[in-house]
Design a protein around this motif. Structure first.
Motif, PDB file in Angstrom:
ATOM      1  N   MET A   1       2.406   8.902   3.870  1.00  0.00           N
ATOM      2  CA  MET A   1       2.001   7.561   4.291  1.00  0.00           C
ATOM      3  C   MET A   1       0.925   7.035   3.365  1.00  0.00           C
ATOM      4  O   MET A   1       0.002   7.738   3.000  1.00  0.00           O
ATOM      5  CB  MET A   1       1.447   7.612   5.725  1.00  0.00           C
ATOM      6  N   ALA A   2       1.032   5.805   2.981  1.00  0.00           N
ATOM      7  CA  ALA A   2       0.031   5.174   2.129  1.00  0.00           C
ATOM      8  C   ALA A   2      -0.577   3.993   2.852  1.00  0.00           C
ATOM      9  O   ALA A   2       0.101   3.274   3.573  1.00  0.00           O
ATOM     10  CB  ALA A   2       0.665   4.703   0.816  1.00  0.00           C
ATOM     11  N   LEU A   3      -1.848   3.794   2.658  1.00  0.00           N
ATOM     12  CA  LEU A   3      -2.499   2.634   3.240  1.00  0.00           C
ATOM     13  C   LEU A   3      -2.028   1.367   2.545  1.00  0.00           C
ATOM     14  O   LEU A   3      -1.637   1.378   1.379  1.00  0.00           O
ATOM     15  CB  LEU A   3      -4.021   2.766   3.124  1.00  0.00           C
ATOM     16  N   GLU A   4      -2.074   0.237   3.299  1.00  0.00           N
ATOM     17  CA  GLU A   4      -1.655  -1.028   2.720  1.00  0.00           C
ATOM     18  C   GLU A   4      -2.575  -1.433   1.577  1.00  0.00           C
ATOM     19  O   GLU A   4      -3.766  -1.110   1.561  1.00  0.00           O
ATOM     20  CB  GLU A   4      -1.674  -2.129   3.794  1.00  0.00           C
ATOM     21  N   ASN A   5      -2.033  -2.167   0.632  1.00  0.00           N
ATOM     22  CA  ASN A   5      -2.793  -2.662  -0.504  1.00  0.00           C
ATOM     23  C   ASN A   5      -3.484  -3.958  -0.112  1.00  0.00           C
ATOM     24  O   ASN A   5      -2.842  -4.966   0.133  1.00  0.00           O
ATOM     25  CB  ASN A   5      -1.854  -2.896  -1.694  1.00  0.00           C
ATOM     26  N   LYS A   6      -4.805  -3.944  -0.014  1.00  0.00           N
ATOM     27  CA  LYS A   6      -5.543  -5.132   0.410  1.00  0.00           C
ATOM     28  C   LYS A   6      -5.495  -6.240  -0.643  1.00  0.00           C
ATOM     29  O   LYS A   6      -5.924  -7.350  -0.389  1.00  0.00           O
ATOM     30  CB  LYS A   6      -6.991  -4.758   0.722  1.00  0.00           C
ATOM     31  N   ASN A   7      -5.002  -5.930  -1.849  1.00  0.00           N
ATOM     32  CA  ASN A   7      -4.859  -6.963  -2.862  1.00  0.00           C
ATOM     33  C   ASN A   7      -3.490  -7.641  -2.784  1.00  0.00           C
ATOM     34  O   ASN A   7      -3.136  -8.420  -3.646  1.00  0.00           O
ATOM     35  CB  ASN A   7      -5.047  -6.342  -4.255  1.00  0.00           C
ATOM     36  N   GLY A   8      -2.741  -7.346  -1.738  1.00  0.00           N
ATOM     37  CA  GLY A   8      -1.397  -7.898  -1.566  1.00  0.00           C
ATOM     38  C   GLY A   8      -1.440  -9.271  -0.926  1.00  0.00           C
ATOM     39  O   GLY A   8      -2.285 -10.099  -1.255  1.00  0.00           O
ATOM     40  N   PRO A   9      -0.512  -9.539   0.047  1.00  0.00           N
ATOM     41  CA  PRO A   9      -0.375 -10.888   0.610  1.00  0.00           C
ATOM     42  C   PRO A   9      -1.642 -11.358   1.291  1.00  0.00           C
ATOM     43  O   PRO A   9      -2.506 -10.578   1.669  1.00  0.00           O
ATOM     44  CB  PRO A   9       0.775 -10.724   1.623  1.00  0.00           C
ATOM     45  N   VAL A 234      -4.386  14.415   4.767  1.00  0.00           N
ATOM     46  CA  VAL A 234      -3.573  15.072   3.738  1.00  0.00           C
ATOM     47  C   VAL A 234      -2.235  15.501   4.322  1.00  0.00           C
ATOM     48  O   VAL A 234      -1.172  15.317   3.705  1.00  0.00           O
ATOM     49  CB  VAL A 234      -4.336  16.268   3.144  1.00  0.00           C
ATOM     50  N   ALA A 235      -2.267  16.056   5.540  1.00  0.00           N
ATOM     51  CA  ALA A 235      -1.023  16.480   6.195  1.00  0.00           C
ATOM     52  C   ALA A 235      -0.096  15.301   6.472  1.00  0.00           C
ATOM     53  O   ALA A 235       1.130  15.456   6.521  1.00  0.00           O
ATOM     54  CB  ALA A 235      -1.342  17.204   7.499  1.00  0.00           C
ATOM     55  N   ALA A 236      -0.697  14.105   6.674  1.00  0.00           N
ATOM     56  CA  ALA A 236       0.096  12.890   6.904  1.00  0.00           C
ATOM     57  C   ALA A 236       0.480  12.198   5.605  1.00  0.00           C
ATOM     58  O   ALA A 236       0.992  11.079   5.627  1.00  0.00           O
ATOM     59  CB  ALA A 236      -0.697  11.923   7.780  1.00  0.00           C
ATOM     60  N   HIS A 237       0.214  12.861   4.467  1.00  0.00           N
ATOM     61  CA  HIS A 237       0.637  12.381   3.146  1.00  0.00           C
ATOM     62  C   HIS A 237      -0.102  11.126   2.700  1.00  0.00           C
ATOM     63  O   HIS A 237       0.463  10.286   1.989  1.00  0.00           O
ATOM     64  CB  HIS A 237       2.154  12.156   3.113  1.00  0.00           C
ATOM     65  N   PHE A 238      -1.369  10.984   3.096  1.00  0.00           N
ATOM     66  CA  PHE A 238      -2.193   9.945   2.500  1.00  0.00           C
ATOM     67  C   PHE A 238      -2.396  10.290   1.028  1.00  0.00           C
ATOM     68  O   PHE A 238      -2.644  11.442   0.689  1.00  0.00           O
ATOM     69  CB  PHE A 238      -3.576   9.903   3.166  1.00  0.00           C
ATOM     70  N   PRO A 239      -2.342   9.312   0.136  1.00  0.00           N
ATOM     71  CA  PRO A 239      -2.686   9.593  -1.262  1.00  0.00           C
ATOM     72  C   PRO A 239      -4.167   9.929  -1.385  1.00  0.00           C
ATOM     73  O   PRO A 239      -4.978   9.558  -0.536  1.00  0.00           O
ATOM     74  CB  PRO A 239      -2.335   8.294  -1.983  1.00  0.00           C
ATOM     75  N   ALA A 240      -4.521  10.614  -2.457  1.00  0.00           N
ATOM     76  CA  ALA A 240      -5.893  11.102  -2.632  1.00  0.00           C
ATOM     77  C   ALA A 240      -6.908   9.965  -2.586  1.00  0.00           C
ATOM     78  O   ALA A 240      -7.982  10.098  -1.980  1.00  0.00           O
ATOM     79  CB  ALA A 240      -6.003  11.872  -3.947  1.00  0.00           C
ATOM     80  N   ALA A 241      -6.587   8.849  -3.210  1.00  0.00           N
ATOM     81  CA  ALA A 241      -7.527   7.720  -3.225  1.00  0.00           C
ATOM     82  C   ALA A 241      -7.753   7.186  -1.817  1.00  0.00           C
ATOM     83  O   ALA A 241      -8.872   6.798  -1.454  1.00  0.00           O
ATOM     84  CB  ALA A 241      -7.010   6.610  -4.138  1.00  0.00           C
TER      85      ALA A 241
END
Length: 313
Positions: A1-9, A234-241
């Motif tokens: 899972m990745a967090l949403e990109n705040k630079n998006g819409p 980490v177990a939920a597959h968040f990227p390192a950043a």
């Protein structure tokens, strides 16, 4: 899972992608769906609280991280007192429906807890949410669309907001977010919102004269809790950043001082009496467990939690 990109819409586009700003009317057939899509809701608040929270309120660190902490540290635990709220709401429901005022909410956990107690026993809640923060209001709108319950929202200070009368007011750990001088106004607003015979259902930690305030969060405890959140992320597959950003945000929240201007039981009883609310039930619980992001979760909690029922005569 990745967090949403705040630079998006833009904010409006992101909200539109996730659902309408108000939930549709409840259907004719009672739904039993109660699941809270906490992963998505936690991502939403983490990504958008910096935009949606009013900087003058100082609530951004809390609303940005609360759902993430509940998701990763507490495994999605909902607020305490589900059985209490379910039992009392069943007592005031009429013809399988109950109009309920949620007086403030950290996120969607309070609505999810009430929904999980009412729908399985054939009661369809009609929620009215009053909260001054757009982050919380938007989260609950998204949850309402997902679960299909009726939701009326008011982004306002509870002290000055009027809504059509309700059968029950649900208030959970909210009084201590107001200065002592403002708490009577909060209780007055609850009484004003209730129909005659309606019930205020309150779950709140209350001091007695002998209770000691909680100590500050220790650095060792903060370190242990951050480690728990990091491992779960980490177990939920968040990227390192994203993991690093989340740890920084949570640590900033826990670095803030605890608010200890707490209400006593006698204070509350006096406020209820002044608002013409009569206590008809009160039960005290001592527990060392808490799912609050503000609590020192590993410390012994000496302040009891009360479950109080007060009726508007």
């Amino acid at each position: 899972m990745a967090l949403e990109n705040k630079n998006g819409p833009a904010k409006e586009d992101a909200i539109a992608m996730n659902g309408p700003r108000e939930s549709p009317p409840a259907g004719q057939r009672l739904s039993i769906y109660t699941d809270e899509p906490l992963t998505q809701l936690a991502r939403f608040s983490f990504d958008w609280a910096e935009v949606l929270c009013d900087p003058s309120h100082g609530c951004m660190p809390y609303h940005r991280t609360w759902s993430m902490i509940r998701l990763l540290e507490s495994k999605g635990a909902k607020p305490a007192g589900g059985g209490f709220f379910g039992r009392e709401l069943a007592a005031v429901a009429q013809e399988g429906r109950c109009r309920i005022l949620l007086s403030g909410a950290a996120d969607t956990g309070l609505a999810a807890m009430v929904l999980g107690q009412t729908r399985p026993v054939g009661i369809e809640p009609e929620f009215v949410l009053i909260d001054r923060c757009e982050t919380t209001v938007e989260q609950n709108r998204l949850f309402a669309r997902s679960a299909g319950f009726a939701l009326e929202t008011h982004r306002a200070d509870i002290r000055g907001c009027d809504c059509a009368p309700v059968q029950a007011v649900v208030a959970h750990s909210v009084l201590n977010f107001f200065d002592r001088s403002a708490r009577q106004q909060v209780v007055n607003s609850w009484a004003r919102s209730l129909k005659p015979g309606g019930r205020l259902l309150l779950s709140q930690r209350l001091l007695s004269e002998k209770d000691q305030p909680r100590g500050p969060r220790g650095s060792a405890e903060i370190g242990r809790r951050l480690s728990t959140i990091e491992k779960a992320a980490v177990a939920a597959h968040f990227p390192a950043a994203a993991v690093a950003e989340l740890k920084t945000a949570v640590e900033a929240l826990w670095g803030e001082p605890l608010h200890e201007d707490r209400t006593t039981y006698s204070d509350l009883a006096d406020m209820l009496k002044q608002s013409n609310l009569t206590i008809v039930g009160s039960e005290q619980h001592h527990t060392g467990k808490s799912v609050s992001p503000l609590a020192a979760a590993d410390s012994v909690q000496t302040i009891p939690r009360y479950e109080i029922v007060a009726v508007r005569m």
